[in-house]
Scaffold this active site. Structure first.
Site, PDB file in Angstrom:
ATOM      1  N   ARG A  78       0.931  -1.189  -0.170  1.00 48.55           N
ATOM      2  CA  ARG A  78      -0.270   0.105  -0.053  1.00 48.55           C
ATOM      3  C   ARG A  78       0.998   1.282   0.086  1.00 48.55           C
ATOM      4  O   ARG A  78       2.125   1.342   0.529  1.00 48.55           O
ATOM      5  CB  ARG A  78      -0.893   0.050   1.293  1.00 48.55           C
ATOM      6  CG  ARG A  78      -2.090  -0.837   1.003  1.00 48.55           C
ATOM      7  CD  ARG A  78      -2.940  -0.733   2.363  1.00 48.55           C
ATOM      8  NE  ARG A  78      -2.210  -1.132   3.500  1.00 48.55           N
ATOM      9  CZ  ARG A  78      -1.761  -0.352   4.488  1.00 48.55           C
ATOM     10  NH1 ARG A  78      -1.779   0.875   4.505  1.00 48.55           N
ATOM     11  NH2 ARG A  78      -0.939  -1.043   5.560  1.00 48.55           N
ATOM     12  N   TYR A 206      -1.645  -3.452  -6.906  1.00 46.76           N
ATOM     13  CA  TYR A 206      -1.314  -4.465  -5.685  1.00 46.76           C
ATOM     14  C   TYR A 206      -2.577  -4.532  -4.876  1.00 46.76           C
ATOM     15  O   TYR A 206      -3.127  -3.289  -4.800  1.00 46.76           O
ATOM     16  CB  TYR A 206      -0.110  -3.577  -4.876  1.00 46.76           C
ATOM     17  CG  TYR A 206      -0.222  -4.219  -3.326  1.00 46.76           C
ATOM     18  CD1 TYR A 206       0.467  -5.342  -3.136  1.00 46.76           C
ATOM     19  CD2 TYR A 206      -0.725  -3.391  -2.533  1.00 46.76           C
ATOM     20  CE1 TYR A 206       0.518  -5.950  -1.856  1.00 46.76           C
ATOM     21  CE2 TYR A 206      -0.541  -4.033  -1.063  1.00 46.76           C
ATOM     22  CZ  TYR A 206      -0.184  -5.345  -1.020  1.00 46.76           C
ATOM     23  OH  TYR A 206      -0.258  -5.828   0.209  1.00 46.76           O
ATOM     24  N   GLY A 207      -2.813  -5.571  -4.158  1.00 46.56           N
ATOM     25  CA  GLY A 207      -4.136  -5.975  -3.457  1.00 46.56           C
ATOM     26  C   GLY A 207      -4.674  -4.803  -2.749  1.00 46.56           C
ATOM     27  O   GLY A 207      -5.618  -4.223  -3.218  1.00 46.56           O
ATOM     28  N   LYS A 215      -9.799  -2.513   1.661  1.00 50.01           N
ATOM     29  CA  LYS A 215      -9.441  -1.527   2.640  1.00 50.01           C
ATOM     30  C   LYS A 215     -10.125   0.025   2.127  1.00 50.01           C
ATOM     31  O   LYS A 215     -10.764   0.611   3.033  1.00 50.01           O
ATOM     32  CB  LYS A 215      -7.963  -1.042   2.556  1.00 50.01           C
ATOM     33  CG  LYS A 215      -6.831  -2.124   2.887  1.00 50.01           C
ATOM     34  CD  LYS A 215      -7.354  -2.628   4.362  1.00 50.01           C
ATOM     35  CE  LYS A 215      -6.437  -3.744   4.539  1.00 50.01           C
ATOM     36  NZ  LYS A 215      -6.249  -4.310   5.671  1.00 50.01           N
ATOM     37  N   HIS A 235     -10.449  -2.224  11.624  1.00 50.63           N
ATOM     38  CA  HIS A 235      -9.455  -3.150  11.032  1.00 50.63           C
ATOM     39  C   HIS A 235      -8.987  -4.296  12.147  1.00 50.63           C
ATOM     40  O   HIS A 235      -8.073  -4.504  12.861  1.00 50.63           O
ATOM     41  CB  HIS A 235      -8.077  -2.180  10.842  1.00 50.63           C
ATOM     42  CG  HIS A 235      -6.945  -2.925  10.319  1.00 50.63           C
ATOM     43  ND1 HIS A 235      -5.665  -2.401  10.278  1.00 50.63           N
ATOM     44  CD2 HIS A 235      -6.987  -4.023   9.243  1.00 50.63           C
ATOM     45  CE1 HIS A 235      -5.002  -3.046   9.373  1.00 50.63           C
ATOM     46  NE2 HIS A 235      -5.707  -4.120   8.740  1.00 50.63           N
ATOM     47  N   SER A 257      -1.355  -3.654  10.166  1.00 52.83           N
ATOM     48  CA  SER A 257      -1.040  -4.529   8.982  1.00 52.83           C
ATOM     49  C   SER A 257       0.304  -5.627   9.417  1.00 52.83           C
ATOM     50  O   SER A 257       1.187  -4.776   9.860  1.00 52.83           O
ATOM     51  CB  SER A 257      -0.814  -4.003   7.723  1.00 52.83           C
ATOM     52  OG  SER A 257      -1.801  -3.112   7.415  1.00 52.83           O
ATOM     53  N   CYS A 259       1.061  -7.693  11.675  1.00 53.20           N
ATOM     54  CA  CYS A 259       1.289  -7.940  12.980  1.00 53.20           C
ATOM     55  C   CYS A 259       0.835  -9.227  13.597  1.00 53.20           C
ATOM     56  O   CYS A 259       0.617  -9.409  14.775  1.00 53.20           O
ATOM     57  CB  CYS A 259       0.920  -6.684  13.928  1.00 53.20           C
ATOM     58  SG  CYS A 259       1.951  -5.421  13.539  1.00 53.20           S
ATOM     59  N   ASN A 263      -2.623 -15.024  11.876  1.00 51.91           N
ATOM     60  CA  ASN A 263      -2.072 -15.993  12.770  1.00 51.91           C
ATOM     61  C   ASN A 263      -2.970 -16.269  14.022  1.00 51.91           C
ATOM     62  O   ASN A 263      -3.301 -17.200  14.337  1.00 51.91           O
ATOM     63  CB  ASN A 263      -0.654 -15.653  12.940  1.00 51.91           C
ATOM     64  CG  ASN A 263       0.467 -16.163  12.099  1.00 51.91           C
ATOM     65  OD1 ASN A 263       0.031 -16.862  10.987  1.00 51.91           O
ATOM     66  ND2 ASN A 263       1.541 -15.741  12.091  1.00 51.91           N
ATOM     67  N   ASP A 284      -9.241  -9.897   9.052  1.00 50.41           N
ATOM     68  CA  ASP A 284      -8.797  -8.475   8.721  1.00 50.41           C
ATOM     69  C   ASP A 284      -9.908  -7.179   9.142  1.00 50.41           C
ATOM     70  O   ASP A 284      -9.410  -6.169   9.433  1.00 50.41           O
ATOM     71  CB  ASP A 284      -8.417  -8.366   7.411  1.00 50.41           C
ATOM     72  CG  ASP A 284      -7.365  -7.138   7.027  1.00 50.41           C
ATOM     73  OD1 ASP A 284      -6.557  -6.804   7.873  1.00 50.41           O
ATOM     74  OD2 ASP A 284      -7.737  -6.670   5.835  1.00 50.41           O
ATOM     75  N   ASN A 374       6.455  -8.291   1.764  1.00 51.85           N
ATOM     76  CA  ASN A 374       5.182  -8.230   1.870  1.00 51.85           C
ATOM     77  C   ASN A 374       4.311  -9.277   0.735  1.00 51.85           C
ATOM     78  O   ASN A 374       3.401  -8.795   0.271  1.00 51.85           O
ATOM     79  CB  ASN A 374       4.815  -6.936   1.738  1.00 51.85           C
ATOM     80  CG  ASN A 374       3.120  -6.464   1.855  1.00 51.85           C
ATOM     81  OD1 ASN A 374       2.682  -7.085   2.921  1.00 51.85           O
ATOM     82  ND2 ASN A 374       2.589  -5.732   1.086  1.00 51.85           N
ATOM     83  N   SER A 375       5.021 -10.215   0.529  1.00 57.94           N
ATOM     84  CA  SER A 375       4.250 -11.204  -0.549  1.00 57.94           C
ATOM     85  C   SER A 375       3.120 -11.822   0.204  1.00 57.94           C
ATOM     86  O   SER A 375       3.209 -11.946   1.603  1.00 57.94           O
ATOM     87  CB  SER A 375       5.236 -12.445  -0.915  1.00 57.94           C
ATOM     88  OG  SER A 375       5.890 -13.149   0.230  1.00 57.94           O
ATOM     89  N   ARG A 376       2.158 -11.869  -0.685  1.00 57.99           N
ATOM     90  CA  ARG A 376       0.767 -12.512  -0.182  1.00 57.99           C
ATOM     91  C   ARG A 376       0.096 -13.650  -0.749  1.00 57.99           C
ATOM     92  O   ARG A 376       0.632 -14.163  -1.876  1.00 57.99           O
ATOM     93  CB  ARG A 376      -0.071 -11.378  -0.420  1.00 57.99           C
ATOM     94  CG  ARG A 376       0.348  -9.986   0.434  1.00 57.99           C
ATOM     95  CD  ARG A 376      -0.172  -9.754   1.567  1.00 57.99           C
ATOM     96  NE  ARG A 376       0.169  -8.757   2.357  1.00 57.99           N
ATOM     97  CZ  ARG A 376      -0.487  -8.300   3.360  1.00 57.99           C
ATOM     98  NH1 ARG A 376      -1.639  -8.499   3.925  1.00 57.99           N
ATOM     99  NH2 ARG A 376       0.062  -7.208   4.017  1.00 57.99           N
ATOM    100  N   ARG A 407       2.890  -3.907  18.064  1.00 59.16           N
ATOM    101  CA  ARG A 407       4.266  -4.628  17.803  1.00 59.16           C
ATOM    102  C   ARG A 407       5.207  -3.495  18.888  1.00 59.16           C
ATOM    103  O   ARG A 407       5.769  -2.607  18.125  1.00 59.16           O
ATOM    104  CB  ARG A 407       4.492  -4.810  16.247  1.00 59.16           C
ATOM    105  CG  ARG A 407       6.080  -5.365  16.341  1.00 59.16           C
ATOM    106  CD  ARG A 407       6.384  -5.327  14.639  1.00 59.16           C
ATOM    107  NE  ARG A 407       5.537  -6.324  14.025  1.00 59.16           N
ATOM    108  CZ  ARG A 407       5.946  -7.623  13.696  1.00 59.16           C
ATOM    109  NH1 ARG A 407       7.046  -8.111  14.298  1.00 59.16           N
ATOM    110  NH2 ARG A 407       5.146  -8.452  13.134  1.00 59.16           N
ATOM    111  N   GLY A 501       0.718 -20.093  19.162  1.00 62.08           N
ATOM    112  CA  GLY A 501      -0.202 -20.810  19.850  1.00 62.08           C
ATOM    113  C   GLY A 501      -0.218 -20.701  21.120  1.00 62.08           C
ATOM    114  O   GLY A 501      -1.332 -20.648  21.812  1.00 62.08           O
TER     115      GLY A 501
HETATM  116  O1  SAT Z   1      -2.511  -4.898   1.385  1.00 63.45           O
HETATM  117  S1  SAT Z   1      -3.472  -4.619   2.238  1.00 63.45           S
HETATM  118  O2  SAT Z   1      -3.938  -3.140   2.430  1.00 63.45           O
HETATM  119  O3  SAT Z   1      -4.668  -5.294   1.746  1.00 63.45           O
HETATM  120  C1  SAT Z   1      -2.954  -5.526   3.688  1.00 63.45           C
HETATM  121  C2  SAT Z   1      -2.954  -4.661   4.823  1.00 63.45           C
HETATM  122  O4  SAT Z   1      -1.963  -3.781   4.866  1.00 63.45           O
HETATM  123  O5  SAT Z   1      -3.490  -4.652   5.932  1.00 63.45           O
HETATM  124 MN    MN Z   2      -5.213  -5.531   7.173  1.00 61.00          MN
END
Ligand code: SAT
Ligand code: MN
Length: 591
Positions: A78, A206-207, A215, A235, A257, A259, A263, A284, A374-376, A407, A501
């Site tokens: 982003r 990009y996503g 978002k 968020h 994002s 963090c 998981n 998310d 930041n690979s997804r 974090r 866990g």
């Molecule tokens: O790339 S996204 O914005 O979808 C993921 C994130 O930053 O939370």
């Molecule tokens: Mn997010």
């Protein structure tokens, strides 16, 4: 759909047809394709994306139904500098957002979009954010010239004719336009027009910049609509904790994002927690509204997960390893010669040789990372072995606890609870976090990221805090509010808490607090676990002293923390609710 009707308009909604016509006249695509969301359509579009080189089909024996995508190396996260909230007055967008007057931004973007789809296809992507039939669900339509976006929206949202069915002849839909242009950072804008329920994104693929339901609609426009309509767009992940006796408790949790939201949402409790289960509702985004019974109900508006890949393995997130073992699109990881994928932190040894996320040869001796940090993955939530059936419930789930977390290497204890709702809002409002690779620039620096919404709040952050405070009046049984930090380190720089866990222990304390079962001690910053009420069984070698170190409140560090919080408060002073200033004063008086 027959072959003749595939790709033809699948709505008679005049507002939609007129708007699409206007955009077609502006962008001048060679073809217009209306998506219906069918399996046959997906198959055809996947084949086309492979043929065009947008996707590479991965080894079907190892990764059935999976595809590989590389984005332009200048377009991997982003871009907050290029993200704008375009309201009539700058004050409505507030000091934490970039702003431009709507008419200026429209003019600029129309100029960039004009004729930009010549030789290309414009896809009409109708989608729902939220389960069909939910009063919270919203309709969006994204017009895009990116087949990667179409295929990703098909995973991330409930995409297709069902959205037109929900819309009917009305005009209550989000208008999204996405033009890839030449994917150049100089021509990259992600512009939101909350007053027109419109988003225009150009110059990226990009996503987070281009999957406009996520978002842009679900958070930036959503937060704006939420304030008008009396709900919260956050968020936050949503999870369900099932106790051995079948009791279910729902928790929403905000983290910035990258963090660990995914998981936590998919966590498997450690062996000592026999009979406990964590179910995922969302990883998310949460939309939350008071229900008729006086509790706060949450839905996950999305239908898929767009998660960070590096570091995902059978220890950190075994459910995610199953989630992404089929029908997943991988973006910017490494590609092995047998068409498998690899990333830093994957199980097993690194491949002897592969292509990195840029497509260059990579060996374990290479200095650069094989997968972009930041690979997804883009994977349907239906793949998640612990998907809660309630994820499709139009009523949502009643939230008992809200968690805020950042974090932080120092200062912030593992867990504490706010004294009440307003104090909880203060904890969210003052959240700080070390920056990650999810946004361009600044990784590692602590910045204030209120409620993990700094990059996603579609209006003045001061008004957003006010909205949070006011919501209390509409919720008879408000969720309890907690703060957590999995990332505290000792003087040697080692993490004090094992995380993953083992975070179940914190979750259990929170659940027990919500049900009035766990003791807590009062401190200046809030309620903290009484060591006797915090379950450390089955964590060999972890001592009560270590726990106390994790929970320690260091006065020096807290004084610095409160000073740092001031930076944000000063920035927002003109619209900052007095209640938050009082909370700060009370905190200072207690320390
Ligand atoms: O790339 S996204 O914005 O979808 C993921 C994130 O930053 O939370
Ligand atoms: Mn997010």
């Amino acid at each position: 759909m027959t072959k003749e009707t595939l790709g033809r308009p699948n709505t008679s909604n005049k507002t939609v047809l007129k708007w699409v016509d206007e955009i077609v006249k502006l962008c001048k695509p060679d073809q217009v394709y209306w998506c219906d969301g069918s399996k046959a359509e997906r198959k055809a579009l996947l084949a086309e994306a492979v043929e065009k080189g947008v996707l590479i089909k991965l080894n079907p024996k190892k990764l059935p139904g999976c595809y590989y995508h590389r984005s332009n190396p200048n377009d991997v996260a982003r871009v907050e500098q290029a993200t704008f909230i375009c309201t009539e007055n700058q004050d409505e967008a507030g000091p934490t957002n970039n702003w431009m007057a709507p008419k200026d931004m429209y003019a600029k973007l129309r100029g960039l979009a004009a004729g930009s789809m010549r030789g290309r296809t414009l896809y009409v992507v109708p989608y729902l954010m939220g389960p069909p039939g939910s009063p919270l669900t919203k309709v969006g339509i994204e017009l895009t010239d990116s087949i990667y976006v179409v295929l990703s929206m098909g995973v991330m949202t409930r995409m297709g004719t069902l959205a037109f069915e929900q819309l009917g002849e009305g005009d209550g839909f989000n208008r999204g336009l996405h033009c890839m242009l030449d994917v150049h950072p100089d021509r990259r804008y992600i512009a939101h027009f909350p007053q027109d329920n419109t988003v225009i994104s150009v110059g990226s693929n990009y996503g987070g910049n281009v999957l406009l339901g996520k978002k842009c609609l679900a958070l930036r426009i959503g937060s704006y609509l939420g304030r008008q309509e009396g709900w919260l767009a956050e968020h936050m992940l949503i999870l369900g904790v099932e106790a051995p006796n079948g009791e279910k408790t729902y928790i929403a949790a905000a983290f910035p994002s990258a963090c660990g939201k995914t998981n936590l949402a998919m966590m498997i409790p450690p062996p000592a927690f026999k009979g406990w289960k964590i179910w995922t509702i969302g990883d998310d985004i949460a939309w939350m509204k008071p229900g008729p019974d006086g509790r706060l109900y949450a839905i996950n508006p999305e239908a898929g997960y767009f998660g960070v890949v590096p570091g995902t393995n059978s220890k950190s997130n075994p459910n995610a390893m199953q989630l992404i073992s089929h029908d997943t699109i991988y973006t910017n990881v490494a590609l092995t010669p047998d068409l498998d994928v690899w990333w830093e932190g994957k199980d097993g040894p690194a491949p002897k040789e592969c292509l990195d996320w840029r497509g260059n040869k990579w060996t374990p001796e290479s200095k650069e990372k094989a997968a972009h940090p930041n690979s997804r993955f883009t994977a349907p939530m239906a793949n998640n072995p612990m998907l809660a059936p309630e994820a499709n419930d139009p009523h949502g789930v009643p939230i008992s606890a809200i968690i805020f977390g950042g974090r932080r290497s120092d200062t912030i204890p593992l867990v504490f609870q706010s004294f009440n709702w307003v104090h909880g809002v203060y904890l969210g409002a003052t959240m700080g976090s070390e920056m990650t690779a999810a946004a361009v620039g600044g990784a590692g620096q602590v910045r204030r990221d209120p409620m993990a919404m700094l990059p996603f709040c579609g209006y003045n952050m001061g008004d957003y805090f006010r909205h949070w405070i006011n919501m209390r009046k509409h919720i008879k049984y408000p969720p309890r509010i907690f703060h957590v930090n999995w990332f505290r380190k000792n003087a040697q720089g080692h993490f004090l808490w094992p995380g993953f866990g083992e975070n179940m222990r914190v979750i259990k304390w929170i659940v027990d607090r919500c049900h009035g079962r766990a003791d807590a001690d009062e401190t200046p910053i809030g309620w903290v676990p009484n060591p006797k009420s915090f379950d450390l069984n089955g964590l060999p070698g972890f001592t009560v002293e270590q726990f106390e170190q994790l929970q320690a409140i260091n006065e020096e560090e807290w004084r610095r923390e409160v000073l740092m919080q001031d930076e944000l408060f000063m920035k927002l002073h003109s619209r900052l609710p007095k209640e938050l200033i009082f909370q700060r004063e009370l905190l200072l008086a207690r320390t």
